[in-house]
Design a protein around this motif. Structure first.
Motif, PDB file in Angstrom:
ATOM      1  N   GLY A 148       0.813  -1.207   0.000  1.00  0.00           N
ATOM      2  CA  GLY A 148       0.000   0.000   0.000  1.00  0.00           C
ATOM      3  C   GLY A 148       0.849   1.261   0.000  1.00  0.00           C
ATOM      4  O   GLY A 148       0.526   2.237  -0.677  1.00  0.00           O
ATOM      5  N   PHE A 149       1.955   1.214   0.755  1.00  0.00           N
ATOM      6  CA  PHE A 149       2.859   2.362   0.783  1.00  0.00           C
ATOM      7  C   PHE A 149       3.484   2.592  -0.595  1.00  0.00           C
ATOM      8  O   PHE A 149       3.557   3.729  -1.076  1.00  0.00           O
ATOM      9  CB  PHE A 149       3.953   2.135   1.821  1.00  0.00           C
ATOM     10  CG  PHE A 149       5.085   3.131   1.735  1.00  0.00           C
ATOM     11  CD1 PHE A 149       4.930   4.418   2.215  1.00  0.00           C
ATOM     12  CD2 PHE A 149       6.294   2.775   1.154  1.00  0.00           C
ATOM     13  CE1 PHE A 149       5.967   5.350   2.128  1.00  0.00           C
ATOM     14  CE2 PHE A 149       7.334   3.696   1.057  1.00  0.00           C
ATOM     15  CZ  PHE A 149       7.166   4.985   1.549  1.00  0.00           C
ATOM     16  N   PHE A 150       3.922   1.520  -1.253  1.00  0.00           N
ATOM     17  CA  PHE A 150       4.512   1.650  -2.584  1.00  0.00           C
ATOM     18  C   PHE A 150       3.498   2.184  -3.581  1.00  0.00           C
ATOM     19  O   PHE A 150       3.843   2.948  -4.486  1.00  0.00           O
ATOM     20  CB  PHE A 150       5.054   0.302  -3.054  1.00  0.00           C
ATOM     21  CG  PHE A 150       6.384  -0.060  -2.450  1.00  0.00           C
ATOM     22  CD1 PHE A 150       7.369   0.895  -2.278  1.00  0.00           C
ATOM     23  CD2 PHE A 150       6.644  -1.361  -2.051  1.00  0.00           C
ATOM     24  CE1 PHE A 150       8.588   0.572  -1.713  1.00  0.00           C
ATOM     25  CE2 PHE A 150       7.867  -1.700  -1.485  1.00  0.00           C
ATOM     26  CZ  PHE A 150       8.839  -0.721  -1.321  1.00  0.00           C
ATOM     27  N   LEU A 151       2.253   1.769  -3.406  1.00  0.00           N
ATOM     28  CA  LEU A 151       1.198   2.266  -4.286  1.00  0.00           C
ATOM     29  C   LEU A 151       1.068   3.785  -4.160  1.00  0.00           C
ATOM     30  O   LEU A 151       1.007   4.510  -5.157  1.00  0.00           O
ATOM     31  CB  LEU A 151      -0.112   1.577  -3.910  1.00  0.00           C
ATOM     32  CG  LEU A 151      -1.349   1.759  -4.793  1.00  0.00           C
ATOM     33  CD1 LEU A 151      -2.328   0.623  -4.535  1.00  0.00           C
ATOM     34  CD2 LEU A 151      -2.052   3.097  -4.511  1.00  0.00           C
ATOM     35  N   VAL A 152       1.023   4.266  -2.920  1.00  0.00           N
ATOM     36  CA  VAL A 152       0.889   5.709  -2.678  1.00  0.00           C
ATOM     37  C   VAL A 152       2.103   6.464  -3.208  1.00  0.00           C
ATOM     38  O   VAL A 152       1.979   7.524  -3.836  1.00  0.00           O
ATOM     39  CB  VAL A 152       0.708   5.983  -1.172  1.00  0.00           C
ATOM     40  CG1 VAL A 152       0.725   7.486  -0.899  1.00  0.00           C
ATOM     41  CG2 VAL A 152      -0.599   5.374  -0.671  1.00  0.00           C
TER      42      VAL A 152
END
Length: 484
Positions: A148-152
Motif C-alpha cells: 500500500g505504501f509503494f502504491l501511494v
C-alpha cells in the motif's frame, strides 16, 4: 481541458516498453512455469518462446497501427479508429477499471515482497516480525501494508512530477537488467561447471521426452503463465500523445523493446536453471539460484536489484494507469467527462483521473490479497480468481476485432502490413485465449469434478468482467461536446 505536452523521447519510450514488461514476471512466474512443467527445463523454455512469439506478433501488428493513428491513448485510439468510437470506449473502460489496476496492484505487492525478502535475507532475525513460508517468501499482512505504501509513493511520483516518473523509468530499466544479464551469463556457465546444479543443466540438454512431459496439459498453463511476464508493453502506447514524433518513435520502441525482452527472458531462464536444481527452484524460487551462484552476500544484493526492478515496473504501470479515465473522458464518454478530462496547469497531468486510478488500484490490491494470498479461506469465495493473469488474457480477446477490422479497412498499406502481420497476431491472440480457458477453466473444473466438487475460475472471472463492462453501458451515451 488542455492537451498533454510532448515530453518523452525514443529512449524513454524503449525503456518504458522494456521497463514495464521486465520487472517482476520473469522472477515471479519462472517458479510457476517450472512447477507447471514438472521441472522440465526444455518445456519451460518452449513456453517462454511461445509466449514471446505471441507478444511479438501483436507488437508488430500494433506497430503498424501506431504509424497511422495517434491521439491520447494508443490501444484505445486503435480500437476507435479501426472499429468505432463505442468499441474504443469499451476497450478504454476495460483498461481503466480492470486491466491497469489489477496489474498495478500485483506489482505493488511484488515490490513489497521482494524488498522484505531482501531484508530478511540480510537480517534473519527480522523474520520474527513478518510472515514467511517455508521457502522464505514473504506473503503476510506486513507485505500487504508495505505494498500500500509503494502504491501511494508511485501515485505521488506520477501525479505530481511526470518528468521524474520518466527518469525513474529509465534508471530502473538499466538497474533491472543487471541481475538478469549476470544470471543469464554466469548462471549458465555455473550450471555446466558446478556439481550442485548438475541435474538442472542436464535437464536442458537431456530433457525427458516422455508423453507426460510433452503433454499439452503441462505446456498450456506454462504459456499462460508467461502472459503476465510478457505483458505491459501495450501500456507504453498510453503515452503516444506525450511522445515526440510518436508515429515514428513508438513503433521503433515497441519492436526494439519486444526483441530485447524475449532474448533476456530466455537466457535468464537458462541461467537460473544452471544456478540450482529444479526441486529447489520450484520450492524456493529464483532466489536460491542467485545465492548459489554469487554467494550469500552478493546474491542477496542482487535480490535488492530485483526489488528495484519491480518498483520500476510499478512506476511504469502507474504511469499508464493514471491516464486511463482521462483517455475515456477526453472523448466525451464516461462519468463526468468535463472533470476527468482536465489537465493540471502546473504538473500537466490529469490529476482527477489519477486519483480515481489510485483508488481502483487500492481496491484490486485488497482483492488480490484476499483472493490469492490470504492463508485461510479466500475472502471472495467462488469469485476468487487469479487477477495477475486472467485480465491480461482478456486483452488478447479485445485485440482480435481490432486486427480483423484493420485488415478490412487499411487499403493504403502493403499486403504484409495489412494481412500477414495482423493474421499472425490474430492466431497468437486466439491461442492465448484458448490456453487460458483450458488452464484456468477446463483443467480446474475436471480436477474438482473428480472429487465431486465444482471449480471454474474463468467462469466467475467472466461474471465479474461482464458486470464491470455492463456498468460502462450506463455512461456510454453521455457524450458532451463541451468536454472535447
Amino acid at each position: 481541458m488542455s492537451e498533454l505536452k510532448k515530453r518523452y523521447g525514443l529512449f524513454t519510450a524503449i525503456c518504458m516498453v522494456v521497463g514495464i514488461v521486465i520487472g517482476s514476471g520473469v522472477f515471479f512466474k519462472a517458479q510457476n512455469i517450472l512447477e507447471t512443467t514438472g521441472g522440465n527445463m526444455l518445456q519451460g523454455i518452449l513456453a517462454w518462446i511461445i509466449g514471446g512469439v505471441i507478444m511479438l506478433s501483436c507488437i508488430l501488428a500494433f506497430s503498424v497501427l501506431a504509424q497511422k493513428y495517434e491521439k491520447v491513448n494508443g490501444v484505445v485510439d486503435y480500437a476507435e479508429m479501426t472499429i468505432g468510437s463505442k468499441y474504443g470506449y469499451f476497450v478504454g473502460w476495460f483498461m481503466t477499471f480492470l486491466y491497469y489496476p489489477t496489474m498495478t496492484s500485483v506489482l505493488a505487492w511484488l515490490s513489497a515482497r521482494y524488498l522484505l525478502t531482501f531484508i530478511c535475507s540480510a537480517n534473519p532475525d527480522f523474520t520474527m516480525y513478518i510472515s514467511v513460508d517455508e521457502g522464505g517468501a514473504v506473503f503476510g499482512p506486513e507485505c500487504f501494508v508495505l505494498a500500500g505504501f509503494f502504491l501511494v509513493l508511485s501515485f505521488a511520483i506520477n501525479a505530481l512530477s511526470p518528468k521524474i516518473a520518466g527518469k525513474v523509468q529509465v534508471s530502473t530499466t538499466v538497474i533491472k537488467l543487471i541481475p538478469l544479464l549476470l544470471m543469464a551469463v554466469i548462471g549458465t556457465i555455473y550450471g555446466f561447471t558446478h556439481p550442485v546444479s548438475e541435474t538442472a543443466s542436464q535437464s536442458v540438454l537431456q530433457a525427458n521426452f516422455s508423453q507426460d512431459v510433452q503433454s499439452w496439459d503441462l505446456l498450456f498453463p506454462a504459456v499462460v503463465a508467461t502472459a503476465f511476464a510478457y505483458e505491459g508493453w501495450i501500456i507504453a502506447t498510453s503515452i503516444n500523445a506525450e511522445l515526440k514524433n510518436s508515429k515514428k518513435n513508438l513503433p521503433i520502441a515497441l519492436i526494439t523493446g519486444g526483441i530485447v525482452i524475449i532474448a533476456v527472458y530466455i537466457f535468464y531462464f537458462i541461467g537460473v536453471s544452471g544456478g540450482a536444481d529444479t526441486d529447489s527452484l520450484i520450492k524456493i524460487g529464483a532466489n536460491v539460484a542467485f545465492t548459489n551462484v554469487f554467494g550469500d552476500t552478493l546474491g542477496n544484493i542482487l535480490n535488492l536489484f530485483v526489488a528495484i526492478s519491480c518498483m520500476g515496473t510499478l512506476n511504469g504501470l502507474m504511469l499508464g494507469c493514471t491516464r486511463g479515465l482521462y483517455s475515456i473522458s477526453v472523448r466525451g464518454y464516461g462519468p463526468r467527462p468535463k472533470i476527468f478530462s482536465q489537465v493540471d496547469k502546473e504538473t500537466n497531468m490529469p490529476v482527477n483521473s489519477a486519483v480515481v486510478a489510485a483508488l481502483l488500484v487500492a481496491f484490486w490490491l485488497v482483492y488480490f490479497f484476499g483472493a490469492n494470498l490470504f492463508a485461510g479461506k479466500p475472502w471472495f469465495g467462488v469469485f476468487s480468481f487469479d487477477s495477475s493473469e486472467l485480465p491480461i488474457v482478456t486483452t488478447y480477446a479485445f485485440y482480435i476485432p481490432i486486427f480483423i477490422s484493420f485488415m478490412k479497412k487499411a487499403k493504403d498499406v502493403s499486403p504484409v502490413k495489412r494481412f500477414v502481420l495482423p493474421a499472425f497476431a490474430i492466431i497468437g491472440s486466439a491461442a492465448m485465449v484458448g490456453m487460458a480457458i483450458y488452464a484456468h477453466g477446463i483443467k480446474p473444473y475436471l480436477a474438482a469434478a473428480e472429487n465431486g466438487e465444482f471449480s471454474c475460475p474463468v467462469l466467475f472471472y467472466l461474471i465479474v468482467f461482464a458486470a464491470i463492462m455492463l456498468a460502462g453501458v450506463f455512461f456510454m451515451d453521455k457524450k458532451k461536446n463541451s468536454a472535447k
